[in-house]
Design an enzyme around this catalytic site. Sequence first.
Site, PDB file in Angstrom:
ATOM      1  N   GLU A  57     -74.489-115.291-103.940  1.00 36.34           N
ATOM      2  CA  GLU A  57     -75.087-114.127-103.288  1.00 36.34           C
ATOM      3  C   GLU A  57     -73.979-113.082-103.249  1.00 36.34           C
ATOM      4  OE1 GLU A  57     -76.431-111.849 -99.372  1.00 36.34           O
ATOM      5  OE2 GLU A  57     -74.665-113.091 -99.550  1.00 36.34           O
ATOM      6  N   ASP A  66     -72.990-117.802 -99.740  1.00 33.90           N
ATOM      7  CA  ASP A  66     -73.151-116.587 -98.950  1.00 33.90           C
ATOM      8  C   ASP A  66     -71.987-115.605 -99.196  1.00 33.90           C
ATOM      9  OD1 ASP A  66     -74.741-115.395 -96.685  1.00 33.90           O
ATOM     10  OD2 ASP A  66     -72.785-115.449 -95.708  1.00 33.90           O
TER      11      ASP A  66
END
Length: 571
Positions: free
Chosen positions: A277, A213
């Site tokens: 990401e 993330d």
Amino acid sequence: MTPDPSTAAAWWRDAVIYQIYPRSFADANGDGVGDLPGVTARLEHVAALGVDAIWLSPFYRSPMADAGYDVADYREVDPVFGDLGDAERLVARAHDLGLRVLVDLVPNHTSDEHAWFRAALAASPLSPERERYVFRDGRGPRGEEPPNNWSSMFGGPAWTRVNEADHTPGQWYLHLFDSRQPDLNWQHPQVRAEFLDILRFWLDRGVDGFRVDVANALVKQEGLPDWDPIAALEKFGAEDAPVPPMWDQDEVHEIYRTWRDVVDSYDPAGSRILVAEAWVEPPTRLARYVRGDEMHQAFNFNYLGASWEADSLRQAVERSITANHAVGAPTTWVLSNHDVVRHATRFATARPGDHIGIGIGPRDPQPDATLGLRRARAASALMLALPGSAYLYQGEELGLPEHTTLPDEARQDPTWFRTDGGLVGRDGCRVPIPWHADAPAFGFNTTGATWLPQPPSYGELAADRQAGVAGSTLELYRAALRLRRELALGLGELTWDTTLGNERVVALRRTTPAGEILVLTNLGDQPVPVPKGMRVVLSTDDQLPAGPAVGADVTVWAIPDSRSPAGGPPT
Ligand code: NOJ
């Protein structure tokens, strides 16, 4: 059928990976929120689609201030999703079905309920407990101004002031996202050591990798200088664009080299992967995350942000492939996820890129669902014909649109709250998906409870309405994934075909270990003929399947007449 060890090291290079958002996939206990036993029970649907792996969005212990991207304990499953045993059973079942499993890792921030942050709040300024986060004194005579001008991604300032032990306002802490997601200090050795251990914890439980993330945020520029994002817009995407002080700092890469050593130390060698990401521009800077000793993949959001125009799509493809080639990495395509307006809706809006992270609500112009779906099918077939890996988001194989008329009182995304309702946020792409048209909650569970209401249109799109129906989106995805494998479309080279002489058609020739494939996506409004000598093996047109012409907003895959789809002897 466990994943094949002989191809283990390279499996990810052309893999299709299916994102499961556990809150909204399937709900075994009927409380309205999806859970891990629900996922396990429905894995056969995913395997039957023909994908190689799943990625699970976070299921860890969390107060759910950001739907689980606020983690209170990285080694525990939140009770709403089940327990560790459920996670282990899910991994085992997936492996039995030949699916690899990636889990989400959220290293930039913790929840405000994480033991470290609680300790930091209870401790005093300059204490070791505070050093694991980014605490600073405020500006102004009494420290009443935030330490710098950074904004939270969800709206409002990126700093929150705390009350000290004597109840007076004290220091501020940094949160690039919600105030309940304090940023960790990645200069701190304990933070680095902790995440190496968390990686091992899940690798020891058999997971095949991690989606990381906000991988571009961990390190912030020394001194935390002010930043003017509006001034920087002028050079957005340019090679010499200024690097924002909170994103994409050079030092972040050394962290991923240490992670790569960890994943590489697991068997079978080279088979466990890291996926970034990272909303990083331009593609040359994103490619730095997938250099040989760092991550394996990085989502190509440049393609996701492209508009429904031939030039925009061509450029996104070309720039990403060129940048990744330079570092020897394949490209990782994606069109939808839990943060963006579903592409079956996005492509029916005037400026699709504008809807990323922002959402579409009942007070916005409502998109044309038929047009959106037609374009989405074409965009997906184009994506699945590109070399590299591709990610699918649960429900896109059903052609699900965004829920664009969610009532205000149902909203849960922190974006909605932090902008005082100015932006509706991401709830519309997170709605529980439909399995059975005639069941409670369309088969999401048996009680009918859902944490977000489903739109009535989901009934017609339920999996049971589409299975076995020629021309349905579900059957289109199944066929595309089967052919992609047979034609080895994830491997090999891509060249642009300029012989059609039509600027509004994206035309590319793929040369793969299985032969030559022509891919045409028509973004114009007139049908274009399929070149002579080529036979259509896949068409996204639900009106004119496999005809001699490519209709408006349609993609076809074609192979030389003389060849069978599998690249074997002529049929
Ligand atoms: C990216 C995740 O995909 C998104 O859902 C989340 O809100 C932010 N990172 C913060 O963790």
